[in-house]
Write an enzyme that holds these catalytic residues in place. Structure first.
Site, PDB file in Angstrom:
ATOM      1  N   SER A   1     -31.356 -13.095   3.916  1.00 35.02           N
ATOM      2  CA  SER A   1     -30.374 -14.187   3.789  1.00 35.02           C
ATOM      3  C   SER A   1     -29.101 -13.826   3.040  1.00 35.02           C
ATOM      4  CB  SER A   1     -30.996 -15.398   3.081  1.00 35.02           C
ATOM      5  OG  SER A   1     -32.004 -15.901   3.836  1.00 35.02           O
TER       6      SER A   1
ATOM      7  N   ASP B   1     -32.781 -21.015   4.187  1.00 35.80           N
ATOM      8  CA  ASP B   1     -32.099 -19.972   3.407  1.00 35.80           C
ATOM      9  C   ASP B   1     -31.104 -20.572   2.418  1.00 35.80           C
ATOM     10  OD1 ASP B   1     -33.523 -18.573   5.215  1.00 35.80           O
ATOM     11  OD2 ASP B   1     -31.809 -17.750   6.302  1.00 35.80           O
TER      12      ASP B   1
ATOM     13  N   GLY C   1     -28.128  -8.515   7.485  1.00 35.04           N
ATOM     14  CA  GLY C   1     -28.980  -8.382   8.680  1.00 35.04           C
ATOM     15  C   GLY C   1     -30.384  -7.895   8.383  1.00 35.04           C
TER      16      GLY C   1
ATOM     17  N   GLY D   1     -32.833  -9.806   6.919  1.00 39.17           N
ATOM     18  CA  GLY D   1     -33.832 -10.865   6.815  1.00 39.17           C
ATOM     19  C   GLY D   1     -33.974 -11.416   5.411  1.00 39.17           C
TER      20      GLY D   1
ATOM     21  N   GLU E   1     -42.541 -19.226   8.883  1.00 40.82           N
ATOM     22  CA  GLU E   1     -41.389 -18.608   9.562  1.00 40.82           C
ATOM     23  C   GLU E   1     -41.086 -19.301  10.880  1.00 40.82           C
ATOM     24  OE1 GLU E   1     -39.074 -16.921   7.909  1.00 40.82           O
ATOM     25  OE2 GLU E   1     -40.563 -15.387   7.412  1.00 40.82           O
TER      26      GLU E   1
HETATM   27  C1  GLA Z   1     -33.379 -17.260   9.512  1.00 40.34           C
HETATM   28  C2  GLA Z   1     -32.771 -18.651   9.445  1.00 40.34           C
HETATM   29  C3  GLA Z   1     -33.719 -19.647   8.779  1.00 40.34           C
HETATM   30  C4  GLA Z   1     -35.114 -19.576   9.380  1.00 40.34           C
HETATM   31  C5  GLA Z   1     -35.606 -18.137   9.488  1.00 40.34           C
HETATM   32  C6  GLA Z   1     -36.899 -18.023  10.215  1.00 40.34           C
HETATM   33  O1  GLA Z   1     -33.496 -16.727   8.227  1.00 40.34           O
HETATM   34  O2  GLA Z   1     -31.560 -18.631   8.738  1.00 40.34           O
HETATM   35  O3  GLA Z   1     -33.185 -20.941   8.879  1.00 40.34           O
HETATM   36  O4  GLA Z   1     -35.157 -20.212  10.628  1.00 40.34           O
HETATM   37  O5  GLA Z   1     -34.648 -17.301  10.130  1.00 40.34           O
HETATM   38  O6  GLA Z   1     -37.926 -18.637   9.509  1.00 40.34           O
END
Ligand code: GLA
Length: 379
Positions: A125, A171, A121, A123, A35
């Protein structure tokens, strides 16, 4: 999955009086480990999940895109040769059109309806899923080849330069290239992908805290700048190039905050590579421990968790059959992910749900998710 396919098909017929010519989808993702490493040229291990953005469409003979969002109950329309920035979900479609045209491809117009079940929002994507579904829609009505990695890079360009979130490549890349039944270990410098499977008798459980973020105004861009500052100090292109030994020798030269940000990234790259080896060896215990280490580092050093994420992760770890748990995605709210023994999964979900609601007053969404394929067109 087929549920939303039927939904876009049915609403398309209602709005346009005929069947759609194409139905495209692009998935959200859950990241197992790795991450805030992608924009440091490091390693990540996401899998595309069985939650996606869906568009049913037909081509137009002009340069107009017209779309009805079922979720927002609103029509949006824009011209491909007159793209102007505004705000709203349509910016992801416009930004994608902009990026693909900037790459030199000629696009045709289309009209359709869209819906999705990747919570915004959270996490997982949702924005990358929308970008890749949009790219796939343009691909179907225009004349260019489908190159998943190229489309992912253009999705990132849309996110960075049109939407204004300085995100990495993870993502979009997993939404474009996901493989059914596999997580992918991705080298974010070379963009090499390596399919890896979960240890035997384990499942991935997503735990949505029901708290939310936006990466344009969270601390995301700030974190990225701090990583770049650290890389500059070490005289390298990205933190990927700093070994743990070099870091330890020089860490005192950095401010406390920048030192901790860099420590997270450098140790997370090591954890992610170890996690891939644990998966290849079918070692659930080691993989779970690495996931735990990842969360603790994101909480203490990178400081992108919130109380809700820390609470749900603590609760998850205390349950029988849980090998490890961590936040997933950018952080500042959203989802956590746990590796759980298959036989315990149902009870795990019930127990975490009850305990989390008791602790926070929020009702979480908890579900086992399957690894699916990347952006595609359905008949
Ligand atoms: C978001 C961003 C990714 C990545 C994550 C953290 O999802 O879109 O590119 O940086 O946060 O790992």
């Amino acid at each position: 999955m087929s549920n939303l396919k039927q939904t876009v098909e049915k609403i398309f017929e209602e709005k346009f009086g005929q069947n759609p010519q194409f139905i495209v989808r692009a998935p959200g993702r859950v990241n197992l480990i790795g991450e805030h490493t992608d924009y440091n040229d490091g390693f990540v291990m996401p899998m595309a999940i069985d939650r996606a953005m869906w568009i049913a469409l037909r081509p137009r003979s002009d340069k107009t895109v017209r779309i009805y969002s079922i979720d927002f109950d609103v029509w949006e329309e824009f011209e491909l040769n007159k793209l102007e920035k505004a705000t709203g979900f349509q910016e992801y479609l416009k930004g994608m059109a902009w990026a693909i045209q900037e790459a030199g491809y000629e696009l045709n117009g289309w009209e359709g309806v869209m819906t999705g079940d990747v919570p915004r929002g959270s996490g997982l994507s949702s924005s990358a899923a929308l970008e890749l579904a949009t790219a796939r829609a343009f691909y179907e009505v225009s004349n260019f080849d489908w190159n998943p990695k190229e489309m992912a890079l253009l999705g990132q360009k849309c996110e960075n330069q049109w939407v204004g979130a300085n995100t990495g490549i993870m993502d979009q890349l997993i939404s474009a290239t996901g493989q059914k039944g596999y997580a992918l270990k991705i080298d974010c410098r070379s963009l090499d992908l390596e399919p890896v499977t979960l240890p035997p008798d384990t499942v991935v459980v997503v735990m949505d805290t029901m708290t939310r973020h936006t990466h344009t105004d969270s601390g995301y861009n700030e974190r990225r700048a701090q990583c770049e500052e650290a890389a500059k100090h070490f005289g390298v292109k990205a933190l990927r190039d700093v070994t743990l030994e070099t870091f330890k020798q020089h860490q005192k030269e950095l401010s406390d905050v920048v030192m901790r940000r860099a420590r997270h990234v450098i140790t997370e790259d090591v954890r992610t590579q170890k996690a891939a080896n644990a998966m290849k060896a079918g070692d659930a215990v080691s993989l779970g421990q690495l996931m735990n280490g990842s969360h603790d580092s994101l909480r203490d050093d990178f400081e992108v968790t919130n109380d809700a994420l820390n609470t749900i992760v603590d609760i998850a770890r205390a349950q029988e059959g849980c090998y490890g748990a961590r936040m997933t995605g950018g952080g500042f709210g959203g989802c956590a992910v746990a590796l759980v023994k298959t036989a315990n999964a149902e009870l795990f979900a019930d127990k975490v749900s009850t305990a989390y609601e008791k602790a926070t007053g929020l009702e979480p969404h908890i579900y086992v998710c399957e690894a699916t394929e990347g952006a595609s067109t359905l008949g």
